[in-house]
Design a protein around this motif. Structure first.
Motif, PDB file in Angstrom:
ATOM      1  N   GLU A 167      52.105  57.133  34.713  1.00  0.00           N
ATOM      2  CA  GLU A 167      51.648  55.918  34.041  1.00  0.00           C
ATOM      3  C   GLU A 167      51.785  54.694  34.944  1.00  0.00           C
ATOM      4  N   HIS A 168      52.862  54.636  35.713  1.00  0.00           N
ATOM      5  CA  HIS A 168      53.051  53.504  36.635  1.00  0.00           C
ATOM      6  C   HIS A 168      51.980  53.516  37.724  1.00  0.00           C
ATOM      7  N   PHE A 169      51.691  54.704  38.246  1.00  0.00           N
ATOM      8  CA  PHE A 169      50.645  54.824  39.259  1.00  0.00           C
ATOM      9  C   PHE A 169      49.305  54.363  38.694  1.00  0.00           C
ATOM     10  N   ALA A 170      48.946  54.871  37.525  1.00  0.00           N
ATOM     11  CA  ALA A 170      47.665  54.517  36.915  1.00  0.00           C
ATOM     12  C   ALA A 170      47.584  53.019  36.654  1.00  0.00           C
ATOM     13  N   TYR A 171      48.647  52.457  36.127  1.00  0.00           N
ATOM     14  CA  TYR A 171      48.663  51.022  35.832  1.00  0.00           C
ATOM     15  C   TYR A 171      48.502  50.201  37.107  1.00  0.00           C
ATOM     16  N   ASP A 172      49.246  50.551  38.144  1.00  0.00           N
ATOM     17  CA  ASP A 172      49.197  49.817  39.406  1.00  0.00           C
ATOM     18  C   ASP A 172      47.836  49.884  40.083  1.00  0.00           C
ATOM     19  N   HIS A 173      47.045  50.917  39.762  1.00  0.00           N
ATOM     20  CA  HIS A 173      45.753  51.095  40.417  1.00  0.00           C
ATOM     21  C   HIS A 173      44.574  50.913  39.453  1.00  0.00           C
ATOM     22  N   ASP A 174      44.848  50.279  38.318  1.00  0.00           N
ATOM     23  CA  ASP A 174      43.811  49.944  37.343  1.00  0.00           C
ATOM     24  C   ASP A 174      43.005  51.169  36.900  1.00  0.00           C
ATOM     25  N   ILE A 175      43.734  52.230  36.585  1.00  0.00           N
ATOM     26  CA  ILE A 175      43.137  53.455  36.064  1.00  0.00           C
ATOM     27  C   ILE A 175      43.702  53.651  34.657  1.00  0.00           C
ATOM     28  N   ALA A 176      42.859  54.009  33.713  1.00  0.00           N
ATOM     29  CA  ALA A 176      43.324  54.208  32.335  1.00  0.00           C
ATOM     30  C   ALA A 176      44.439  55.262  32.331  1.00  0.00           C
ATOM     31  N   ARG A 177      45.599  54.883  31.817  1.00  0.00           N
ATOM     32  CA  ARG A 177      46.785  55.756  31.889  1.00  0.00           C
ATOM     33  C   ARG A 177      46.587  57.070  31.141  1.00  0.00           C
ATOM     34  N   ALA A 178      46.085  57.018  29.933  1.00  0.00           N
ATOM     35  CA  ALA A 178      45.897  58.252  29.155  1.00  0.00           C
ATOM     36  C   ALA A 178      44.904  59.174  29.848  1.00  0.00           C
ATOM     37  N   GLN A 179      43.828  58.595  30.355  1.00  0.00           N
ATOM     38  CA  GLN A 179      42.810  59.393  31.036  1.00  0.00           C
ATOM     39  C   GLN A 179      43.379  60.007  32.315  1.00  0.00           C
ATOM     40  N   TYR A 180      44.113  59.211  33.077  1.00  0.00           N
ATOM     41  CA  TYR A 180      44.703  59.717  34.309  1.00  0.00           C
ATOM     42  C   TYR A 180      45.663  60.870  34.011  1.00  0.00           C
ATOM     43  N   GLY A 181      46.433  60.751  32.948  1.00  0.00           N
ATOM     44  CA  GLY A 181      47.342  61.821  32.561  1.00  0.00           C
ATOM     45  C   GLY A 181      46.599  63.118  32.278  1.00  0.00           C
ATOM     46  N   ARG A 187      34.719  62.631  36.471  1.00  0.00           N
ATOM     47  CA  ARG A 187      33.424  62.256  37.013  1.00  0.00           C
ATOM     48  C   ARG A 187      33.637  61.952  38.489  1.00  0.00           C
ATOM     49  N   LEU A 188      32.595  62.046  39.249  1.00  0.00           N
ATOM     50  CA  LEU A 188      32.695  61.806  40.681  1.00  0.00           C
ATOM     51  C   LEU A 188      33.228  60.405  40.964  1.00  0.00           C
ATOM     52  N   GLY A 189      32.779  59.430  40.218  1.00  0.00           N
ATOM     53  CA  GLY A 189      33.260  58.056  40.391  1.00  0.00           C
ATOM     54  C   GLY A 189      34.749  57.930  40.097  1.00  0.00           C
ATOM     55  N   SER A 190      35.224  58.644  39.091  1.00  0.00           N
ATOM     56  CA  SER A 190      36.652  58.619  38.751  1.00  0.00           C
ATOM     57  C   SER A 190      37.473  59.278  39.845  1.00  0.00           C
ATOM     58  N   LEU A 191      36.989  60.410  40.349  1.00  0.00           N
ATOM     59  CA  LEU A 191      37.703  61.083  41.429  1.00  0.00           C
ATOM     60  C   LEU A 191      37.757  60.202  42.663  1.00  0.00           C
ATOM     61  N   TYR A 192      36.656  59.518  42.966  1.00  0.00           N
ATOM     62  CA  TYR A 192      36.621  58.603  44.097  1.00  0.00           C
ATOM     63  C   TYR A 192      37.692  57.525  43.945  1.00  0.00           C
ATOM     64  N   LYS A 193      37.793  56.929  42.764  1.00  0.00           N
ATOM     65  CA  LYS A 193      38.766  55.867  42.521  1.00  0.00           C
ATOM     66  C   LYS A 193      40.199  56.389  42.656  1.00  0.00           C
ATOM     67  N   VAL A 194      40.464  57.572  42.132  1.00  0.00           N
ATOM     68  CA  VAL A 194      41.800  58.162  42.218  1.00  0.00           C
ATOM     69  C   VAL A 194      42.141  58.445  43.679  1.00  0.00           C
ATOM     70  N   LEU A 195      41.224  59.065  44.412  1.00  0.00           N
ATOM     71  CA  LEU A 195      41.498  59.405  45.801  1.00  0.00           C
ATOM     72  C   LEU A 195      41.641  58.158  46.660  1.00  0.00           C
ATOM     73  N   LYS A 196      40.852  57.138  46.382  1.00  0.00           N
ATOM     74  CA  LYS A 196      40.981  55.859  47.100  1.00  0.00           C
ATOM     75  C   LYS A 196      42.369  55.265  46.847  1.00  0.00           C
ATOM     76  N   SER A 197      42.848  55.352  45.618  1.00  0.00           N
ATOM     77  CA  SER A 197      44.184  54.846  45.268  1.00  0.00           C
ATOM     78  C   SER A 197      45.286  55.632  45.959  1.00  0.00           C
ATOM     79  N   LEU A 198      45.015  56.892  46.249  1.00  0.00           N
ATOM     80  CA  LEU A 198      45.985  57.749  46.936  1.00  0.00           C
ATOM     81  C   LEU A 198      45.820  57.689  48.461  1.00  0.00           C
ATOM     82  N   ASP A 199      44.866  56.885  48.939  1.00  0.00           N
ATOM     83  CA  ASP A 199      44.586  56.754  50.374  1.00  0.00           C
ATOM     84  C   ASP A 199      44.247  58.089  51.022  1.00  0.00           C
ATOM     85  N   ILE A 200      43.370  58.837  50.383  1.00  0.00           N
ATOM     86  CA  ILE A 200      42.974  60.146  50.910  1.00  0.00           C
ATOM     87  C   ILE A 200      41.455  60.296  50.772  1.00  0.00           C
TER      88      ILE A 200
END
Length: 84
Positions: A37-51, A61-74
């Motif tokens: 939840e802290h990770f999702a909040y810090d990177h402006d990703i919906a916490r419930a969805q990220y969980g 979705r491809l856009g969601s995966l892109y945002k998550v991977l960008k937040s993880l620097d990968i």
């Protein structure tokens, strides 16, 4: 020709989603976030969805995966490398 999602056996797709979720969780923890939840909040990703993504319970979705991977620097290439 690529198969549509509906043509992929459900069990195979569920296994794939679990693998994606497990890898995202491991990368998040490696970034120093013990709480998703802290990770999702810090990177402006919906916490419930990220969980749900980490649990492999929801299709990314491809856009969601892109945002998550960008937040993880990968990159996509790194994420889907040999150890995937």
């Amino acid at each position: 020709m690529a198969k549509a999602k509906k043509d992929i056996p459900k069990d195979d797709f569920e296994v794939f989603l679990k693998k994606v979720g497990n890898k995202i969780r491991k990368l998040r923890i490696a970034k120093g976030y013990s709480n998703y939840e802290h990770f999702a909040y810090d990177h402006d990703i919906a916490r419930a969805q990220y969980g749900k993504y980490e649990q492999g319970k929801d299709d990314l979705r491809l856009g969601s995966l892109y945002k998550v991977l960008k937040s993880l620097d990968i990159s996509f290439e790194e994420f889907f490398s040999d150890d995937f």
